[in-house]
Design an enzyme around this catalytic site. Structure first.
Site, PDB file in Angstrom:
ATOM      1  N   ASP A  53      -6.182   6.610  -5.040  1.00 13.00           N
ATOM      2  CA  ASP A  53      -5.055   6.144  -4.212  1.00 13.00           C
ATOM      3  C   ASP A  53      -4.123   5.299  -5.089  1.00 13.00           C
ATOM      4  O   ASP A  53      -4.566   4.377  -5.779  1.00 13.00           O
ATOM      5  CB  ASP A  53      -5.590   5.321  -3.031  1.00 13.00           C
ATOM      6  CG  ASP A  53      -4.510   4.908  -2.053  1.00 13.00           C
ATOM      7  OD1 ASP A  53      -4.475   5.443  -0.930  1.00 13.00           O
ATOM      8  OD2 ASP A  53      -3.687   4.035  -2.426  1.00 13.00           O
TER       9      ASP A  53
ATOM     10  N   ASN B 192       8.167   2.725  -3.116  1.00  9.92           N
ATOM     11  CA  ASN B 192       9.137   3.364  -2.209  1.00  9.92           C
ATOM     12  C   ASN B 192      10.228   2.383  -1.796  1.00  9.92           C
ATOM     13  O   ASN B 192      11.413   2.700  -1.822  1.00  9.92           O
ATOM     14  CB  ASN B 192       8.431   3.852  -0.938  1.00  9.92           C
ATOM     15  CG  ASN B 192       7.883   5.269  -1.076  1.00  9.92           C
ATOM     16  OD1 ASN B 192       8.348   6.040  -1.901  1.00  9.92           O
ATOM     17  ND2 ASN B 192       6.894   5.586  -0.259  1.00  9.92           N
TER      18      ASN B 192
ATOM     19  N   HIS C 131      12.425   6.636  -1.799  1.00  3.51           N
ATOM     20  CA  HIS C 131      11.440   7.681  -1.536  1.00  3.51           C
ATOM     21  C   HIS C 131      11.400   8.777  -2.612  1.00  3.51           C
ATOM     22  O   HIS C 131      10.318   9.191  -3.038  1.00  3.51           O
ATOM     23  CB  HIS C 131      11.738   8.295  -0.154  1.00  3.51           C
ATOM     24  CG  HIS C 131      10.535   8.785   0.572  1.00  3.51           C
ATOM     25  ND1 HIS C 131      10.149  10.100   0.529  1.00  3.51           N
ATOM     26  CD2 HIS C 131       9.635   8.128   1.348  1.00  3.51           C
ATOM     27  CE1 HIS C 131       9.047  10.238   1.257  1.00  3.51           C
ATOM     28  NE2 HIS C 131       8.715   9.058   1.769  1.00  3.51           N
TER      29      HIS C 131
ATOM     30  N   ASP D 221       8.217  10.045  -4.730  1.00  3.94           N
ATOM     31  CA  ASP D 221       7.775  11.447  -4.846  1.00  3.94           C
ATOM     32  C   ASP D 221       7.511  11.813  -6.305  1.00  3.94           C
ATOM     33  O   ASP D 221       6.548  12.509  -6.629  1.00  3.94           O
ATOM     34  CB  ASP D 221       8.843  12.400  -4.284  1.00  3.94           C
ATOM     35  CG  ASP D 221       8.840  12.436  -2.760  1.00  3.94           C
ATOM     36  OD1 ASP D 221       7.981  11.763  -2.155  1.00  3.94           O
ATOM     37  OD2 ASP D 221       9.695  13.128  -2.186  1.00  3.94           O
TER      38      ASP D 221
ATOM     39  N   GLU E 107      -0.240   9.416  -0.785  1.00  4.56           N
ATOM     40  CA  GLU E 107      -0.400   9.066  -2.208  1.00  4.56           C
ATOM     41  C   GLU E 107      -1.878   8.988  -2.531  1.00  4.56           C
ATOM     42  O   GLU E 107      -2.312   8.199  -3.351  1.00  4.56           O
ATOM     43  CB  GLU E 107       0.319   7.747  -2.547  1.00  4.56           C
ATOM     44  CG  GLU E 107       0.475   6.786  -1.411  1.00  4.56           C
ATOM     45  CD  GLU E 107      -0.805   6.017  -1.084  1.00  4.56           C
ATOM     46  OE1 GLU E 107      -1.527   6.502  -0.177  1.00  4.56           O
ATOM     47  OE2 GLU E 107      -1.055   4.971  -1.705  1.00  4.56           O
TER      48      GLU E 107
HETATM   49  P1  GH3 Z   1      -2.549  -0.002  -1.678  1.00  8.16           P
HETATM   50  O1  GH3 Z   1      -2.442  -0.494  -3.073  1.00  8.16           O
HETATM   51  O2  GH3 Z   1      -3.466  -0.828  -0.859  1.00  8.16           O
HETATM   52  O3  GH3 Z   1      -2.939   1.439  -1.626  1.00  8.16           O
HETATM   53  O4  GH3 Z   1      -1.115  -0.155  -1.012  1.00  8.16           O
HETATM   54  P2  GH3 Z   1      -0.078   0.998  -0.689  1.00  8.16           P
HETATM   55  O5  GH3 Z   1       1.252   0.360  -0.496  1.00  8.16           O
HETATM   56  O6  GH3 Z   1      -0.144   2.064  -1.713  1.00  8.16           O
HETATM   57  O7  GH3 Z   1      -0.695   1.612   0.636  1.00  8.16           O
HETATM   58  P3  GH3 Z   1      -0.118   2.112   1.979  1.00  8.16           P
HETATM   59  O8  GH3 Z   1      -1.108   3.102   2.477  1.00  8.16           O
HETATM   60  O9  GH3 Z   1       0.213   0.946   2.852  1.00  8.16           O
HETATM   61  O10 GH3 Z   1       1.225   2.855   1.627  1.00  8.16           O
HETATM   62  C1  GH3 Z   1       1.311   4.193   1.364  1.00  8.16           C
HETATM   63  C2  GH3 Z   1       2.750   4.592   1.499  1.00  8.16           C
HETATM   64  O11 GH3 Z   1       2.948   5.928   1.020  1.00  8.16           O
HETATM   65  C3  GH3 Z   1       3.227   4.600   2.917  1.00  8.16           C
HETATM   66  C4  GH3 Z   1       4.066   5.888   3.052  1.00  8.16           C
HETATM   67  O12 GH3 Z   1       5.358   5.634   3.505  1.00  8.16           O
HETATM   68  C5  GH3 Z   1       4.117   6.429   1.657  1.00  8.16           C
HETATM   69  N1  GH3 Z   1       4.099   7.871   1.553  1.00  8.16           N
HETATM   70  C6  GH3 Z   1       3.254   8.741   2.176  1.00  8.16           C
HETATM   71  N2  GH3 Z   1       3.534  10.016   1.811  1.00  8.16           N
HETATM   72  C7  GH3 Z   1       4.585   9.955   0.939  1.00  8.16           C
HETATM   73  C8  GH3 Z   1       5.329  10.938   0.225  1.00  8.16           C
HETATM   74  O13 GH3 Z   1       5.078  12.154   0.286  1.00  8.16           O
HETATM   75  N3  GH3 Z   1       6.338  10.519  -0.575  1.00  8.16           N
HETATM   76  C9  GH3 Z   1       6.635   9.194  -0.691  1.00  8.16           C
HETATM   77  N4  GH3 Z   1       7.643   8.834  -1.504  1.00  8.16           N
HETATM   78  N5  GH3 Z   1       5.969   8.247  -0.004  1.00  8.16           N
HETATM   79  C10 GH3 Z   1       4.944   8.608   0.789  1.00  8.16           C
HETATM   80 MG    MG Z   2      -1.911   3.233  -1.925  1.00  8.72          MG
HETATM   81 MG    MG Z   3      -3.015   5.185   0.837  1.00 14.15          MG
END
Ligand code: GH3
Ligand code: MG
Ligand code: MG
Length: 311
Positions: free
Chosen positions: A190, A198, A203, A207, A233
């Site tokens: 992760d 982001n 965004h 990506d 992610e």
């Molecule tokens: P942690 O270190 O605890 O993992 O924190 P984090 O911010 O990575 O974790 P969190 O799960 O809160 O955030 C994941 C984010 O990923 C939230 C969502 O908006 C974003 N996301 C999900 N799918 C995609 C994608 O396909 N593209 C992009 N750019 N962002 C995405």
């Molecule tokens: Mg994360």
């Molecule tokens: Mg996550």
């Protein structure tokens, strides 16, 4: 109908498979009771580079499907001990063969019967005697279209990796193959603080970071390894015949290289990192238990400060 010549045909097919690229090969299961028809069909398809396996016994249909894994079934309608339409109807009720291309090749000239055969699950009806060029073209185009649909439903659009569903089913298959006799290590990965990447850079840059990690994983892991995009992610990896410790070393190396990889954004470059949790079969003994154990190791890695791996 004697079936003594069938094993010889089967062996030819197996050897062909070993010698050619299994991915590119078209495989057709011929269900036909007439030996003359089988020979004609096999010669015609072979001339077009299409591999075939023939059966004349209904009792072997499921077994042949499972072992030969055809891309298409060429089905006769009327056979002494076997009704092709009934067999098709049964296959369509089984999840695994619900969309497998099935083409009838039959002397049945009654249009009402042909229509009924299609209604019960066939995709197309070809008449005997058949035109060899048309038969080969129907087989190839049906298989290509089927593969294209399969590809698009299995792969993640952003990264080209297996998507969540496909990754889970591949993991189950790997667990079954390993069957407790050989090692299998699973890792959940992760990206750290991805939300803030982001939020800060937008965004599209996020990506790009996801694609960057997918690219690194593809480059570093073997073709037998499972690499899937499990969620936004989040990635899942499974390494057959690799122990927990060996896998730990491999993934930790990828972790440190990823942390040094620059990701371009409009004003320069950023660096990202990931955390990973690992679990190994047969210590943990099911696909579900493996992902759960790897997930809780991942949470531990996050708790302990991120940009690290935990087992
Ligand atoms: P942690 O270190 O605890 O993992 O924190 P984090 O911010 O990575 O974790 P969190 O799960 O809160 O955030 C994941 C984010 O990923 C939230 C969502 O908006 C974003 N996301 C999900 N799918 C995609 C994608 O396909 N593209 C992009 N750019 N962002 C995405
Ligand atoms: Mg994360
Ligand atoms: Mg996550």
């Amino acid at each position: 109908i004697p079936s003594d010549d069938q094993p010889a045909l089967a062996l030819n097919c197996v050897l062909d498979l070993v010698q050619t690229n299994e991915q590119e090969q078209y495989r057709v299961l011929v269900v036909e009771d007439s030996r003359v028809a089988v020979a004609l069909i096999q010669r015609t398809l072979a001339q077009h580079g299409i591999d075939t396996f023939a059966i004349n016994d209904p009792g072997r249909l499921l077994e042949a499907l499972e072992e030969y894994r055809p891309d298409l079934v060429l089905m006769d309608m009327h056979m002494p001990r076997f009704n092709g339409v009934e067999a098709t109807r049964v296959l369509r009720q089984m999840g695994a063969y619900a969309s497998l291309p099935i083409v009838y090749l039959s002397g049945e000239s009654d249009v009402a019967m042909q229509v009924e055969a299609l209604r019960l699950g066939g995709d197309q009806f070809l008449m005997k005697p058949f035109n060899p060029v048309l038969l080969a073209a129907v087989v190839k185009t049906r298989i290509e279209r089927f593969r294209e649909v399969q590809r698009s439903t299995r792969l993640d659009g952003l990264t080209g990796l297996l998507n969540h569903t496909a990754a889970k089913s591949r993991l189950s298959a790997l667990v079954e193959e390993s069957d407790g006799r050989s090692a299998l290590t699973v890792a959940m990965i992760d990206i750290d603080h991805f939300k803030s990447i982001n939020d800060t850079y937008g965004h599209p840059v996020g990506d790009q970071v996801i694609r960057g990690l997918a690219w690194l994983l593809k480059g570093r892991l073997r073709s037998v390894d499972l690499i899937g995009r499990y969620g936004g992610e989040e990635f899942i990896i499974a390494l057959p015949e690799v122990s927990l410790d060996q896998a730990g070393a491999v993934i930790d190396r990828i972790r440190s290289d990823f942390a040094e990889l620059p990701h371009a954004h409009p004003d320069g470059a950023l660096h990202a990192s990931f955390s990973a949790g690992l679990a190994a079969f047969p210590l943990v003994d099911s696909a579900t238990a493996l992902t759960e154990a790897a997930d809780s190791a991942l949470m531990q890695a996050k708790r302990l400060g991120r940009n690290r791996i935990e087992k």
